[in-house]
Structures are given as C-alpha cells and as structure tokens.
Design a protein around this motif. Structure first.
Motif, PDB file in Angstrom:
ATOM      1  N   SER A 168       4.601 121.928  23.988  1.00 17.90           N
ATOM      2  CA  SER A 168       5.463 121.180  24.074  1.00 17.90           C
ATOM      3  C   SER A 168       4.830 120.572  23.059  1.00 17.90           C
ATOM      4  N   ILE A 169       5.902 118.929  23.020  1.00 16.31           N
ATOM      5  CA  ILE A 169       4.892 117.476  22.310  1.00 16.31           C
ATOM      6  C   ILE A 169       5.901 116.862  22.178  1.00 16.31           C
ATOM      7  N   ALA A 170       5.368 115.426  23.013  1.00 15.19           N
ATOM      8  CA  ALA A 170       6.631 114.570  23.331  1.00 15.19           C
ATOM      9  C   ALA A 170       6.063 113.331  22.401  1.00 15.19           C
ATOM     10  N   VAL A 171       7.065 112.883  21.824  1.00 16.48           N
ATOM     11  CA  VAL A 171       7.007 111.699  20.908  1.00 16.48           C
ATOM     12  C   VAL A 171       7.703 110.442  21.463  1.00 16.48           C
ATOM     13  N   TRP A 172       7.207 109.648  21.956  1.00 20.74           N
ATOM     14  CA  TRP A 172       7.813 108.469  22.194  1.00 20.74           C
ATOM     15  C   TRP A 172       7.563 107.307  21.315  1.00 20.74           C
ATOM     16  N   ARG A 173       8.481 106.456  20.861  1.00 21.41           N
ATOM     17  CA  ARG A 173       9.193 105.811  19.933  1.00 21.41           C
ATOM     18  C   ARG A 173       9.901 105.179  20.138  1.00 21.41           C
ATOM     19  N   GLU A 174       9.758 102.928  20.733  1.00 26.56           N
ATOM     20  CA  GLU A 174      10.301 102.289  21.153  1.00 26.56           C
ATOM     21  C   GLU A 174      11.280 102.811  21.912  1.00 26.56           C
ATOM     22  N   GLY A 175      10.985 102.983  22.821  1.00 23.11           N
ATOM     23  CA  GLY A 175      11.924 103.866  24.341  1.00 23.11           C
ATOM     24  C   GLY A 175      12.588 104.632  23.818  1.00 23.11           C
ATOM     25  N   SER A 176      12.670 105.678  23.098  1.00 24.25           N
ATOM     26  CA  SER A 176      13.328 107.285  22.967  1.00 24.25           C
ATOM     27  C   SER A 176      12.075 107.831  23.135  1.00 24.25           C
ATOM     28  N   VAL A 177      12.451 109.462  23.738  1.00 20.91           N
ATOM     29  CA  VAL A 177      11.424 110.178  23.340  1.00 20.91           C
ATOM     30  C   VAL A 177      12.222 111.104  23.177  1.00 20.91           C
ATOM     31  N   PHE A 178      11.193 111.919  21.981  1.00 18.01           N
ATOM     32  CA  PHE A 178      11.326 113.099  21.298  1.00 18.01           C
ATOM     33  C   PHE A 178      10.952 114.301  21.671  1.00 18.01           C
ATOM     34  N   LEU A 179      11.238 115.201  21.954  1.00 18.10           N
ATOM     35  CA  LEU A 179      10.890 116.571  22.250  1.00 18.10           C
ATOM     36  C   LEU A 179      10.296 117.143  21.057  1.00 18.10           C
ATOM     37  N   PHE A 180       9.572 118.023  20.550  1.00 23.43           N
ATOM     38  CA  PHE A 180       9.098 119.250  19.984  1.00 23.43           C
ATOM     39  C   PHE A 180       8.865 120.118  20.851  1.00 23.43           C
TER      40      PHE A 180
END
Lengths: 410, 410
Positions: free
Chosen positions: A21-33
C-alpha cells in the motif's frame, strides 16, 4: 506531493513489513494505491488522516493488494464519513465491496463511486480533474493488473510581482489577465506584456505506481518522465527465472523501466520475504539506475519539498481538563496569564478557518470552548463557555491522545 | 497454555492497537480466537507460527473480528500447508471464505473443516478431542455472536515414581495400569494399590473468550471457574448507556462476569479508541474484581508456567556464507576447523532433510542433524553435507533472518 509507503512486502507480511500500500498526499487529498492488510492503521501511524482519502486505486485482485480495503471502508463508515470516495480497480471491485458489506450487514452512509476497468483496455484516464489526472494501463502479471500514473497538469508560470509593480500593475484583475496570458493596457495607454511578467509554465508533479508485473512497455509508458516511479522489485537478479514464472520484476527490471522512462527517482518496493535486507535489491537496481531508493514503510518521500513547505503542521494537542479552570487562572501571575491566553487564541484562529464536515466540526467546537475560556480570563462572571464545556462528555475520561490518532468515536 | 493477545482494539484500530484477535498456544497447537486485520503479522511478531494454527474461532461478523481471515488463509496457502484447519463461526462463514477465495481465484491446497453454528443454538461443543473441548454459547450483542470456552479435560494424577519403585514396580505396563486406576499384583503376590501411588486427578486448564456482548448469563456459564477469562471491556462505567446501546460491556460488566463465574484471572480487552490509557478501565474493573489484567498486545499470559517450562526455545540462527568453505577451513587451525565444519554441516543437513511439510520436517531434521554432527566430528572425511550445500541457491543473497520470521518462500 508526499508519498508515504504504508507496506512494502509481497504476498505475505513479514514481522517488519506490511502488505502493499502506498499513500500519496496532495494538497489535503490522499490517494491510496493498493490497500493491503492494515493499511488503515499504517496511515494513522504515518500521520495521514483516513478521512482525507479521496481515491483508492487497486492494481489487481491478489489478496495482498486489497485485503485491507473492507476494513478501511468500514472505518470510514464508523467515522461517519459523508462525502463520497472514488474506488478504481479491475471490473469486479464493485461486486467485491458490495458482497462483503452485505455480508457484515453494513449500510454505507457515504457514497462509493466505482470506476471499473475492463480487462481488454489499452489506456484510460480513470480520474480527470482541473488540477490532475490519473492514467491507467494494463501490466503483465499472472492475472489482469493495472498500473497507474498520477499526473498534475502544468501550472501557469510564476508572476514576477516586483517587475509588475514597477510597470504599474496594481489591480487583481490585471494580475489575473497577465497570468492567463493576456496583455494589460494601463490607464496611461502603456501595454504591459504578459510574457514579460509571467514565467514559463511549470510542469506538474508526477508519480507512477507499477506493481505487480514483469518488465513491459506499458510500464515505461506510465513512468515516462515521472518525478517518482514506485516499481516493484520482488526478486533479485539471481531469481529472474522465478520472477518470470510468477509475473514479477527483479530489481534490474525496475531499473530498466526507470532508465527507459527517464524517471527522476526510482523507488523499489514489494520485496519478497526472503530478503530480510532489501539493500541487496537496492544495490542491483543502482548498478543500472543510480537514483534509486528503497521504499521504507512510513518514511515519506517529498516530491517537491519547496512546494509543500510549511504545509505540514504539528498535530499534537493535549485536551486539557477544563474543570476548575477559573480558579487555576486566578492563581497565576497576570503576565503569564496574558501570554497563555494569547497562545490559545492563536490556536483557535487556526482552527476557526476550517469549515464544514466532520474533522472540522470537532475542531470548531474546540475553538468555541477555547474562546469562551479566554473570555473567562477577562470576565470571570461569564460562564457561557463553561456550560458548553459541561455539556460535553466528562473530561475526566479523556486522556491525551497520540499525535497520529485521528479518531475519537467508537 | 500460553495466551497471546494479538489485537486489543475495538471497531477500528488506533495507531497502537490492532483489531481483535487472541492466540492460544497449547502443546504445539495454536487456537486463534477472532482474526482481526493483520492478525497474521502479529502472530509472527509474537513468535507464533502461523503454520501451527489448528483452529480459528470467529465470534461474529463485525468486520473488526474477521477482517484478517482471508489474508491469513491466503498466507497458509502460500506456505503450502497441506494439513486441514478447522474454522468455527456463525453460519455463513463458509460462504464468506469460499466467495472470497473464488473472487481472488485461489484454489486452496489444504482443507478447511467448517463448523457452522446456527443462530438459535443454546450450547454446543464445537470441538471435542481426547485432551480438550471447546464449548460455544450465544452472547448478547447487536448481532448474533458466540462466546467460546477452551477446556482441557482432567488429567490423571501424578505417579509417585519413588514410592512405586520402593514397592517393587518396575515395568512400564505396571505404571500404565496404576495410572489407569488398576491395582497391580507383583510376582511375590503383594498388591500395589493405585490409590497409594497415583495422586488426585489434576483439573485441566481452561480459558474463555467473551466478546462482543452486554452482560449476560451465558458469559458466566462459559467463564465458570476458568483459569483465564478474556472479556471485552469496551467502555468505562460512565458510558454504560453507550455500552447498552451498542451491545458492549463496560469494565464493570466484565468484573461482574468474573465475580459470578469465579474465574481466577480476568483479562480485559477490546478497548474503545477513546481510551488512550486503558488503565482507566483496569481501575474500574479492579474495584470489583481484583485479579484483573489489561490485555497488552504480544505480552503472553502463561496459564501454567511450570507446565510449559522449557518448551519455548530460541529460534534465531544465522545463515553464514558457505562459499569457499573448504578453502577457509584449510587456513584455520585444526581444532578450529573441526568445530566450524561441524557447525556448517549441521546447518546443511537441516535444509537437506526438509521435504514436503515444511515446519514439522524442519524440527525433526534438526534432531537428526545434531546426531550427524557428532559423527562428523569423529570422521572429517565425510563431505556429503557440503556437496548438498553447493546445490542450493547462491548463499550470497540470503541474509540473517529475524528471529520471528517463519516464512522463507515467496
């Protein structure tokens, strides 16, 4: 963007490595891969709020890549989430979630927007907004598997404010026009050219997530010129036959993709349990592609540190016991009192500006109680705030929370 | 028995607490009670082998109690398990497992024996062997929920060997008869009475697992006179209305059950995330029932330490690089040479002998290899072990393993 590896194991967890699992934080949003078992807990431990997840992308249906999904979605339910979440994955993901929720008798109180990808697709933008898009392409694994690329759209160039002022620009609309590439005519008739004031458009940040797969051209396409490429490296080169057989990559395969795609940083992950020391794999990858890192769980990778500067704030706060508040304040020196109330106000202000929705409402209630406390400092008679406070649950039970604990309801 | 709490959170994990799961180790068998997310990893971290699991008991179908099940069963599949496992739970558990395995396209290579419990049952022995049984009773939760009690059957009394010898007992069959309560007549005609030699029957160990439930009479029945009672204590007494509403127990409820059941040790678990400090709950429970502990993840509870003494062995071994083994040996002094080659040979044998069943075979091979070592010390010419070794994968890539890592295949 901040990329936080939540789990770097393959197939089965080891005592020290969680499932993919990888989380990407971008300007307050989290994208979970991918969402391996316990991804939700790893998020907490990594300081990421589960409530901020906007998208979950599942690569394929091997259990180690989605076994944390139902648990995570259940937790969002318990958190009383009300805004929708987007769930992207191979066709069947909707069935999976719905069957499992029906099984445990959960009626979701938030909406899941499913984006299901058919097995024979070639390329698809599964998410597309004004600021970024996510591109999906099929990979080459033993079962249908999808790779993803998160691409920010290019930003307009930076405005040279000093130069603009010198040339007589003062109004907001003028700046807007200049930014949009429109020349501005001042009142005295001089024309300020956009090209003089505004710099080159800045390329958006980019990130690719490629697992599980053998080497394949689609990996290169997805990773083309990315800032960060997360690529699986299950095996070392000596087990390339096993990699071939199980549809996985060796460290060298990952480096090959990075080389061909000219990515800026390769991060290898998805290590077979046999490698207690993943630096064996790192060494192999670095032989072919030097800017390679090992994905280490919970160690964040900042793709553009300057850009994120100042965004991460310490989140620790101690919920104090407000009972007998007035008495204790009376006993303090006036200077000290002032300063402490000032501090508190500042904290409230920060909280004040965040409107709406769950997370926020908690904050705002705190703000209120904080405010009333400071007003109490001035006017010991006004007990409105304290009343509010007493309506809350007895503070006795509430002990200081850990900094990463974002959940305070059962 | 050794009881190892693997997760003590309720509903949702916190940064420090995993979802519900308790492992019970008993003479080489592991009984898993509930299987929250990441239970398989917690087992590794707690030094328990996943391959030793014989039974899994699921209390009910709230996701926090079974979300680690599919992941665990998948790992057993990857470990090439071939002996069956028994899975006990409410009716529907079979559907759940089968649906999910079909979804991720897994053909199990071991058998799952399902024991499904119907919703309207009163009491059932879900497992019954010569040595122990597991009793199930329904609890009182918002949905159908089962409590379990693991009860060892009473053991025969201890034989006083010294006394027996004095009275002329020497043969094995005589001891067996005495143990079975049969008096033995010696050749000279004297009768040795079983009651003189054999002590009182020893009561079996017992353990009850009760979660999730409000206080209910069945809890008391399950916990009656147990050595250890694991009982949920989700809330403190101040939230008893919430406990009532959500079908959970307060710490006081747990103590009440312990009191009425006259258990020897109460261990509370399943703490709401609001209690960062679970000692708040411990204090409340201890007010009513003093021998109470807090379940702490991975801290084992030994129900009968004397009994288990010596069973737990350190499992660390370092795999050394065997390349140029012979050369390096030549350079060393002869005494040293002997010892080191002996060591290496022992290790090879270990690997050599491990066919098929993995875990088991490894143990037995260890025994055998120990033997071969001593013979090698006498006769340095025998190089059979070394040859074997060179046939293995290159040792260069294999680094020392963590002590708790029981898995060495992808």
């Amino acid at each position: 963007m901040i990329i936080v590896p939540l789990g770097v194991a393959s197939a089965t967890p080891t005592a020290t490595r969680h499932l993919s699992s990888i989380a990407v934080w971008r300007e307050g949003s989290v994208f979970l891969f991918d969402c391996g078992e316990n991804a939700q807990m790893r998020m907490l431990q990594g300081g990421l709020k589960r409530s901020q997840i906007d998208y979950i992308f599942i690569s394929h249906f091997d259990t180690d890549h989605y076994s944390g999904l139902i648990g995570l979605l259940s937790t969002l339910q318990l958190q009383r989430r009300d805004r929708p979440i987007t769930l992207v994955g191979p066709t069947g993901i909707k069935d999976f979630v719905e069957w499992n929720f029906e099984f445990s008798n959960i009626n979701l109180n938030y909406e899941i927007e499913y984006v299901e990808v058919e097995e024979d697709f070639e390329e698809e933008r599964v998410v597309d907004t004004d600021d970024y898009y996510v591109e999906a392409r099929p990979l080459n694994h033993t079962k249908f598997c999808i790779g993803y690329r998160l691409q920010e759209k290019d930003l307009p160039g930076k405005v040279d404010a000093e130069k603009a002022q010198k040339q007589g620009i003062s109004e907001d609309w003028q700046y807007k026009d200049l930014k949009a590439g429109i020349d501005v005519e001042l009142e005295d008739g001089t024309v300020v050219k956009s090209a003089d004031i505004v710099g080159h458009p800045r390329p958006g940040d980019s990130f690719a997530y490629i697992t599980d797969t053998k080497y394949c051209p689609n990996s290169v396409r997805l990773a083309k010129n990315t800032n960060v490429l997360i690529h699986e490296a299950t095996f070392s080169d000596s087990l390339s036959d096993k990699a071939e057989e199980t549809g996985h990559s060796t460290a060298k395969d990952a480096a090959r993709v990075a080389n061909e795609a000219k990515t800026k940083l390769l991060v290898i992950t998805h290590f077979s349990a046999r490698y207690t020391n993943e630096y064996v794999l790192l060494r192999e990858a670095r032989d072919d592609f030097f800017p390679t890192w090992v994905a280490t769980e919970l160690r964040p990778i900042f793709t553009d540190p300057a850009h994120e500067k100042g965004i991460i704030k310490p989140k620790v706060y101690i919920k104090e016991i407000n009972r007998d508040n007035n008495n204790s304040n009376k006993n303090k020196g006036s200077k000290r009192k002032k300063r402490s109330s000032g501090k508190k106000k500042r904290r409230m202000r920060k909280r004040k500006n965040s409107p709406g929705k769950k997370r926020r409402s908690r904050k705002s209630s705190k703000k209120r109680s904080g405010k009333s406390r400071s007003s109490n400092n001035k006017n010991n008679g006004g007990n409105g705030g304290n009343k509010n406070n007493n309506n809350e649950r007895k503070p006795k039970q509430i002990t200081p929370r850990t900094p990463f604990d974002d959940f305070d309801r059962f």
